[in-house]
Design a protein around this motif. Structure first.
Motif, PDB file in Angstrom:
ATOM      1  N   ALA A  42       0.851  -1.191   0.000  1.00  0.00           N
ATOM      2  CA  ALA A  42       0.000   0.000   0.000  1.00  0.00           C
ATOM      3  C   ALA A  42       0.886   1.241   0.000  1.00  0.00           C
ATOM      4  N   PRO A  43       0.486   2.279  -0.737  1.00  0.00           N
ATOM      5  CA  PRO A  43       1.274   3.506  -0.752  1.00  0.00           C
ATOM      6  C   PRO A  43       1.139   4.316   0.546  1.00  0.00           C
ATOM      7  N   ALA A  44       0.080   4.062   1.317  1.00  0.00           N
ATOM      8  CA  ALA A  44      -0.138   4.800   2.573  1.00  0.00           C
ATOM      9  C   ALA A  44      -1.088   4.003   3.465  1.00  0.00           C
ATOM     10  N   ARG A  45      -0.911   4.160   4.766  1.00  0.00           N
ATOM     11  CA  ARG A  45      -1.738   3.434   5.736  1.00  0.00           C
ATOM     12  C   ARG A  45      -3.227   3.798   5.610  1.00  0.00           C
ATOM     13  N   ASP A  46      -3.514   5.080   5.379  1.00  0.00           N
ATOM     14  CA  ASP A  46      -4.919   5.507   5.237  1.00  0.00           C
ATOM     15  C   ASP A  46      -5.605   4.787   4.079  1.00  0.00           C
ATOM     16  N   LEU A  47      -4.883   4.656   2.962  1.00  0.00           N
ATOM     17  CA  LEU A  47      -5.470   3.982   1.797  1.00  0.00           C
ATOM     18  C   LEU A  47      -5.669   2.497   2.081  1.00  0.00           C
ATOM     19  N   ALA A  48      -4.714   1.889   2.774  1.00  0.00           N
ATOM     20  CA  ALA A  48      -4.844   0.472   3.129  1.00  0.00           C
ATOM     21  C   ALA A  48      -6.056   0.243   4.015  1.00  0.00           C
ATOM     22  N   SER A  49      -6.240   1.097   5.017  1.00  0.00           N
ATOM     23  CA  SER A  49      -7.389   0.955   5.920  1.00  0.00           C
ATOM     24  C   SER A  49      -8.709   1.083   5.179  1.00  0.00           C
ATOM     25  N   ALA A  50      -8.782   2.025   4.254  1.00  0.00           N
ATOM     26  CA  ALA A  50     -10.017   2.215   3.475  1.00  0.00           C
ATOM     27  C   ALA A  50     -10.296   0.993   2.599  1.00  0.00           C
ATOM     28  N   ALA A  51      -9.262   0.435   1.997  1.00  0.00           N
ATOM     29  CA  ALA A  51      -9.435  -0.740   1.136  1.00  0.00           C
ATOM     30  C   ALA A  51      -9.876  -1.954   1.949  1.00  0.00           C
ATOM     31  N   VAL A  52      -9.256  -2.164   3.100  1.00  0.00           N
ATOM     32  CA  VAL A  52      -9.630  -3.294   3.962  1.00  0.00           C
ATOM     33  C   VAL A  52     -11.086  -3.166   4.400  1.00  0.00           C
ATOM     34  N   ALA A  53     -11.495  -1.969   4.813  1.00  0.00           N
ATOM     35  CA  ALA A  53     -12.879  -1.759   5.255  1.00  0.00           C
ATOM     36  C   ALA A  53     -13.865  -2.061   4.128  1.00  0.00           C
ATOM     37  N   ALA A  54     -13.546  -1.629   2.914  1.00  0.00           N
ATOM     38  CA  ALA A  54     -14.435  -1.879   1.775  1.00  0.00           C
ATOM     39  C   ALA A  54     -14.512  -3.373   1.466  1.00  0.00           C
ATOM     40  N   LEU A  55     -13.370  -4.043   1.484  1.00  0.00           N
ATOM     41  CA  LEU A  55     -13.363  -5.478   1.178  1.00  0.00           C
ATOM     42  C   LEU A  55     -14.157  -6.260   2.222  1.00  0.00           C
ATOM     43  N   ARG A  56     -14.038  -5.894   3.477  1.00  0.00           N
ATOM     44  CA  ARG A  56     -14.775  -6.598   4.538  1.00  0.00           C
ATOM     45  C   ARG A  56     -16.291  -6.451   4.389  1.00  0.00           C
ATOM     46  N   ARG A  57     -16.752  -5.389   3.731  1.00  0.00           N
ATOM     47  CA  ARG A  57     -18.190  -5.191   3.510  1.00  0.00           C
ATOM     48  C   ARG A  57     -18.659  -5.806   2.189  1.00  0.00           C
ATOM     49  N   SER A  58     -17.734  -6.338   1.426  1.00  0.00           N
ATOM     50  CA  SER A  58     -18.062  -6.939   0.129  1.00  0.00           C
ATOM     51  C   SER A  58     -18.377  -8.422   0.297  1.00  0.00           C
ATOM     52  N   SER A  59     -18.980  -9.001  -0.731  1.00  0.00           N
ATOM     53  CA  SER A  59     -19.182 -10.454  -0.748  1.00  0.00           C
ATOM     54  C   SER A  59     -18.709 -10.978  -2.104  1.00  0.00           C
ATOM     55  N   LEU A  60     -18.166 -12.176  -2.060  1.00  0.00           N
ATOM     56  CA  LEU A  60     -17.580 -12.762  -3.255  1.00  0.00           C
ATOM     57  C   LEU A  60     -18.118 -14.163  -3.477  1.00  0.00           C
ATOM     58  N   SER A  61     -17.907 -14.672  -4.662  1.00  0.00           N
ATOM     59  CA  SER A  61     -18.238 -16.068  -4.936  1.00  0.00           C
ATOM     60  C   SER A  61     -17.158 -16.932  -4.305  1.00  0.00           C
ATOM     61  N   PRO A  62     -17.538 -18.014  -3.660  1.00  0.00           N
ATOM     62  CA  PRO A  62     -16.522 -18.899  -3.079  1.00  0.00           C
ATOM     63  C   PRO A  62     -15.818 -19.690  -4.177  1.00  0.00           C
ATOM     64  N   GLY A  63     -14.714 -20.302  -3.808  1.00  0.00           N
ATOM     65  CA  GLY A  63     -14.074 -21.223  -4.731  1.00  0.00           C
ATOM     66  C   GLY A  63     -14.923 -22.476  -4.860  1.00  0.00           C
ATOM     67  N   LEU A  64     -14.739 -23.208  -5.922  1.00  0.00           N
ATOM     68  CA  LEU A  64     -15.489 -24.452  -6.131  1.00  0.00           C
ATOM     69  C   LEU A  64     -14.536 -25.591  -6.426  1.00  0.00           C
ATOM     70  N   VAL A  65     -14.809 -26.736  -5.814  1.00  0.00           N
ATOM     71  CA  VAL A  65     -14.159 -27.987  -6.183  1.00  0.00           C
ATOM     72  C   VAL A  65     -15.297 -28.847  -6.696  1.00  0.00           C
ATOM     73  N   GLY A  66     -15.340 -28.980  -8.017  1.00  0.00           N
ATOM     74  CA  GLY A  66     -16.520 -29.599  -8.628  1.00  0.00           C
ATOM     75  C   GLY A  66     -17.683 -28.640  -8.434  1.00  0.00           C
ATOM     76  N   THR A  67     -18.684 -29.101  -7.692  1.00  0.00           N
ATOM     77  CA  THR A  67     -19.824 -28.225  -7.386  1.00  0.00           C
ATOM     78  C   THR A  67     -19.852 -27.838  -5.913  1.00  0.00           C
ATOM     79  N   ARG A  68     -18.833 -28.243  -5.167  1.00  0.00           N
ATOM     80  CA  ARG A  68     -18.788 -27.990  -3.725  1.00  0.00           C
ATOM     81  C   ARG A  68     -18.049 -26.690  -3.425  1.00  0.00           C
ATOM     82  N   PRO A  69     -18.696 -25.728  -2.726  1.00  0.00           N
ATOM     83  CA  PRO A  69     -18.020 -24.483  -2.354  1.00  0.00           C
ATOM     84  C   PRO A  69     -16.921 -24.742  -1.326  1.00  0.00           C
ATOM     85  N   VAL A  70     -15.779 -24.080  -1.505  1.00  0.00           N
ATOM     86  CA  VAL A  70     -14.644 -24.219  -0.594  1.00  0.00           C
ATOM     87  C   VAL A  70     -14.054 -22.836  -0.326  1.00  0.00           C
TER      88      VAL A  70
END
Length: 84
Positions: A42-70
């Motif tokens: 990260a170029p600065a601590r403030d930017l890192a904190s903002a990015a972490v906060a945004a990612l924690r409020r996001s949701s993603l697709s899980p990984g899949l092994v076959g059809t099983r989420p992992v």
């Protein structure tokens, strides 16, 4: 991403004219929730904190092994650019 939350540009970073990319490593559980975040760079601590906060409020697709989420580890960049 199922739901990608954009980070808020920190006021102090904006005033200082800081820009750059924050690279995060995230552990996503089988339900698509971010359960662990590590700042890789990260170029600065403030930017890192903002990015972490945004990612924690996001949701993603899980990984899949076959059809099983992992759990899966991902590297996710957040780019901060000042406009005009």
């Amino acid at each position: 991403f199922i739901k990608k939350v954009q980070p808020r540009y920190p006021d102090r970073a904006r005033r200082q004219g800081l820009e750059g990319t924050v690279l995060l490593e995230a552990l996503v559980n089988p339900m698509g929730r971010v359960v662990k975040v590590r700042v890789i760079s990260a170029p600065a601590r403030d930017l890192a904190s903002a990015a972490v906060a945004a990612l924690r409020r996001s949701s993603l697709s899980p990984g899949l092994v076959g059809t099983r989420p992992v759990s899966v580890k991902l590297k996710i960049p957040y780019r901060f650019v000042l406009d005009g």
